[in-house]
Design a protein around this motif. Structure first.
Motif, PDB file in Angstrom:
ATOM      1  N   TYR A 146       0.838  -1.181   0.000  1.00 29.52           N
ATOM      2  CA  TYR A 146       0.000   0.000   0.000  1.00 29.52           C
ATOM      3  C   TYR A 146       0.884   1.246   0.000  1.00 29.52           C
ATOM      4  CZ  TYR A 146      -2.630  -4.093   1.075  1.00 29.52           C
ATOM      5  OH  TYR A 146      -3.113  -5.371   1.032  1.00 29.52           O
ATOM      6  N   SER A 147       0.921   1.990   1.094  1.00 34.28           N
ATOM      7  CA  SER A 147       1.794   3.158   1.166  1.00 34.28           C
ATOM      8  C   SER A 147       2.780   3.032   2.329  1.00 34.28           C
ATOM      9  CB  SER A 147       0.942   4.424   1.338  1.00 34.28           C
ATOM     10  OG  SER A 147       1.731   5.575   1.250  1.00 34.28           O
ATOM     11  N   SER A 148       2.936   1.824   2.817  1.00 36.82           N
ATOM     12  CA  SER A 148       3.707   1.609   4.037  1.00 36.82           C
ATOM     13  C   SER A 148       5.135   1.119   3.758  1.00 36.82           C
ATOM     14  CB  SER A 148       2.987   0.580   4.914  1.00 36.82           C
ATOM     15  OG  SER A 148       3.792   0.195   5.999  1.00 36.82           O
ATOM     16  N   THR A 149       6.109   1.966   4.073  1.00 39.23           N
ATOM     17  CA  THR A 149       7.501   1.530   3.934  1.00 39.23           C
ATOM     18  C   THR A 149       7.880   0.547   5.034  1.00 39.23           C
ATOM     19  OG1 THR A 149       8.227   3.509   5.121  1.00 39.23           O
ATOM     20  CG2 THR A 149       8.305   3.585   2.712  1.00 39.23           C
ATOM     21  N   SER A 150       7.217   0.633   6.196  1.00 39.72           N
ATOM     22  CA  SER A 150       7.518  -0.344   7.248  1.00 39.72           C
ATOM     23  C   SER A 150       7.029  -1.731   6.835  1.00 39.72           C
ATOM     24  CB  SER A 150       6.935   0.080   8.596  1.00 39.72           C
ATOM     25  OG  SER A 150       5.540   0.141   8.545  1.00 39.72           O
ATOM     26  N   LEU A 151       5.875  -1.817   6.197  1.00 39.16           N
ATOM     27  CA  LEU A 151       5.390  -3.098   5.686  1.00 39.16           C
ATOM     28  C   LEU A 151       6.291  -3.600   4.555  1.00 39.16           C
ATOM     29  CD1 LEU A 151       3.354  -5.382   5.729  1.00 39.16           C
ATOM     30  CD2 LEU A 151       1.827  -3.981   4.323  1.00 39.16           C
ATOM     31  N   ALA A 152       6.766  -2.699   3.715  1.00 40.32           N
ATOM     32  CA  ALA A 152       7.695  -3.078   2.638  1.00 40.32           C
ATOM     33  C   ALA A 152       8.984  -3.640   3.228  1.00 40.32           C
ATOM     34  CB  ALA A 152       7.985  -1.879   1.749  1.00 40.32           C
ATOM     35  N   ASN A 153       9.507  -2.960   4.230  1.00 40.92           N
ATOM     36  CA  ASN A 153      10.738  -3.414   4.880  1.00 40.92           C
ATOM     37  C   ASN A 153      10.536  -4.778   5.538  1.00 40.92           C
ATOM     38  OD1 ASN A 153      13.443  -2.763   5.223  1.00 40.92           O
ATOM     39  ND2 ASN A 153      13.110  -1.994   7.299  1.00 40.92           N
ATOM     40  N   LYS A 154       9.435  -4.934   6.246  1.00 39.88           N
ATOM     41  CA  LYS A 154       9.119  -6.209   6.898  1.00 39.88           C
ATOM     42  C   LYS A 154       8.971  -7.314   5.850  1.00 39.88           C
ATOM     43  CE  LYS A 154       5.700  -8.401   9.894  1.00 39.88           C
ATOM     44  NZ  LYS A 154       4.429  -8.248  10.593  1.00 39.88           N
ATOM     45  N   SER A 155       8.296  -7.020   4.750  1.00 38.50           N
ATOM     46  CA  SER A 155       8.089  -8.004   3.683  1.00 38.50           C
ATOM     47  C   SER A 155       9.414  -8.427   3.066  1.00 38.50           C
ATOM     48  CB  SER A 155       7.164  -7.433   2.607  1.00 38.50           C
ATOM     49  OG  SER A 155       5.898  -7.139   3.154  1.00 38.50           O
ATOM     50  N   GLY A 182      11.189 -12.303   3.252  1.00 33.84           N
ATOM     51  CA  GLY A 182      11.493 -13.100   2.063  1.00 33.84           C
ATOM     52  C   GLY A 182      10.644 -12.855   0.840  1.00 33.84           C
ATOM     53  N   ALA A 183       9.914 -11.746   0.800  1.00 33.43           N
ATOM     54  CA  ALA A 183       9.182 -11.419  -0.427  1.00 33.43           C
ATOM     55  C   ALA A 183      10.188 -11.180  -1.555  1.00 33.43           C
ATOM     56  CB  ALA A 183       8.308 -10.182  -0.223  1.00 33.43           C
ATOM     57  N   ASN A 184       9.800 -11.525  -2.763  1.00 31.67           N
ATOM     58  CA  ASN A 184      10.665 -11.299  -3.925  1.00 31.67           C
ATOM     59  C   ASN A 184      10.468  -9.919  -4.521  1.00 31.67           C
ATOM     60  OD1 ASN A 184       9.854 -14.448  -4.022  1.00 31.67           O
ATOM     61  ND2 ASN A 184      11.992 -14.120  -4.573  1.00 31.67           N
ATOM     62  N   TYR A 185       9.306  -9.332  -4.283  1.00 37.16           N
ATOM     63  CA  TYR A 185       9.040  -7.957  -4.697  1.00 37.16           C
ATOM     64  C   TYR A 185       7.904  -7.420  -3.835  1.00 37.16           C
ATOM     65  CZ  TYR A 185       4.801  -9.448  -7.179  1.00 37.16           C
ATOM     66  OH  TYR A 185       3.564  -9.953  -7.479  1.00 37.16           O
ATOM     67  N   ILE A 186       7.779  -6.100  -3.810  1.00 30.38           N
ATOM     68  CA  ILE A 186       6.672  -5.467  -3.097  1.00 30.38           C
ATOM     69  C   ILE A 186       5.959  -4.523  -4.061  1.00 30.38           C
ATOM     70  CG2 ILE A 186       7.657  -5.712  -0.796  1.00 30.38           C
ATOM     71  CD1 ILE A 186       7.637  -2.318  -2.299  1.00 30.38           C
ATOM     72  N   ALA A 187       4.709  -4.262  -3.766  1.00 30.06           N
ATOM     73  CA  ALA A 187       3.915  -3.356  -4.603  1.00 30.06           C
ATOM     74  C   ALA A 187       3.378  -2.213  -3.759  1.00 30.06           C
ATOM     75  CB  ALA A 187       2.765  -4.122  -5.248  1.00 30.06           C
ATOM     76  N   PHE A 188       3.539  -1.006  -4.282  1.00 30.56           N
ATOM     77  CA  PHE A 188       2.978   0.192  -3.663  1.00 30.56           C
ATOM     78  C   PHE A 188       1.800   0.674  -4.505  1.00 30.56           C
ATOM     79  CE2 PHE A 188       7.445   0.852  -2.102  1.00 30.56           C
ATOM     80  CZ  PHE A 188       7.161   0.812  -0.750  1.00 30.56           C
ATOM     81  N   GLY A 189       0.748   1.131  -3.841  1.00 30.36           N
ATOM     82  CA  GLY A 189      -0.369   1.699  -4.571  1.00 30.36           C
ATOM     83  C   GLY A 189      -1.565   1.883  -3.639  1.00 30.36           C
ATOM     84  N   LYS A 223      16.670   2.060   0.738  1.00 32.50           N
ATOM     85  CA  LYS A 223      17.014   0.866   1.510  1.00 32.50           C
ATOM     86  C   LYS A 223      16.518  -0.439   0.889  1.00 32.50           C
ATOM     87  CE  LYS A 223      13.218   2.107   4.543  1.00 32.50           C
ATOM     88  NZ  LYS A 223      12.916   2.703   5.786  1.00 32.50           N
ATOM     89  N   LYS A 224      15.955  -0.362  -0.297  1.00 32.52           N
ATOM     90  CA  LYS A 224      15.383  -1.581  -0.873  1.00 32.52           C
ATOM     91  C   LYS A 224      16.455  -2.515  -1.430  1.00 32.52           C
ATOM     92  CE  LYS A 224      14.616  -0.105  -5.605  1.00 32.52           C
ATOM     93  NZ  LYS A 224      13.685  -0.033  -6.693  1.00 32.52           N
ATOM     94  N   CYS A 225      16.165  -3.796  -1.317  1.00 31.49           N
ATOM     95  CA  CYS A 225      17.017  -4.838  -1.897  1.00 31.49           C
ATOM     96  C   CYS A 225      16.230  -5.693  -2.882  1.00 31.49           C
ATOM     97  CB  CYS A 225      17.578  -5.740  -0.801  1.00 31.49           C
ATOM     98  SG  CYS A 225      18.629  -4.878   0.369  1.00 31.49           S
ATOM     99  N   ILE A 226      14.928  -5.469  -2.949  1.00 24.42           N
ATOM    100  CA  ILE A 226      14.060  -6.204  -3.863  1.00 24.42           C
ATOM    101  C   ILE A 226      13.308  -5.204  -4.738  1.00 24.42           C
ATOM    102  CG2 ILE A 226      13.808  -8.245  -2.380  1.00 24.42           C
ATOM    103  CD1 ILE A 226      11.108  -7.133  -1.428  1.00 24.42           C
TER     104      ILE A 226
END
Length: 189
Positions: A90-99, A103-110, A135-138
């Protein structure tokens, strides 16, 4: 059917996500059995929305999950370590970081723009995306109402992918022409 073949043959799409929330297993099976071989033929990764068990049953490339779907951990247990798992953040960088950590392979924002494809969306925070990029690696994906008219509004955010739905499948006169318009924007960016 023929629209998908035209679009796949353009060799623009890297991932195809089948997102049918209310379809039964028979409908999903019919679509998977038609689309998945085309995806393989054109080297497009086939992802199904919400359902890691369906991804496993049909040996799909992966699954995309949101907040009310199976966890990344559960998806990994079902699919194993080599399948793709995407996570809506969604719009959460903390959720992106946690994901990313889980072990998520990618994240989606929107959602970046108004969309009829999904209900109850929140607008994305541009500062959050800029923060995430540091800070992204994926890979990150932008979703929600993106089309050739508004593409430039998000093009500076360094997203790795953009997700398109209505901009392609509901376009007149032909979905492949809409995709070509967007490809031209990307190629000339």
């Amino acid at each position: 059917g023929k629209d998908f073949k035209k679009i796949a043959s353009l060799k623009i799409i890297k991932y195809f996500q089948l997102r049918l929330k209310k379809s039964n297993i028979e409908t999903l099976a019919n679509l998977i059995n038609f689309i998945f071989p085309l995806c393989k033929q054109y080297r497009i990764k086939f992802i199904i929305n919400d359902q890691p068990k369906i991804a496993k049953k049909f040996n799909l490339d992966g699954v995309h999950v949101g907040k009310n779907d199976p966890s990344i951990h559960e998806c990994r247990q079902i699919l194993g370590k080599n399948k793709i798992i995407g996570k809506s953040c969604y719009s959460s960088t903390s959720l992106a970081n946690k994901s990313q950590i889980l072990g998520a392979n990618y994240i989606a924002f929107g959602s970046f723009f108004h969309t009829k494809t999904k209900k109850n969306t929140n607008k994305i925070s541009v500062p959050n995306i800029i923060s995430w990029n540091k800070k992204k690696c994926i890979p990150s994906v932008g979703i929600g109402g993106i089309n050739y008219r508004n593409f430039f509004k998000i093009s500076m955010l360094n997203l790795d992918f953009i997700a398109l739905s209505s901009a392609i499948w509901k376009s007149k006169p032909r979905p492949d022409l809409s995709l070509k318009k967007i490809k031209n924007l990307i190629d000339n960016f």
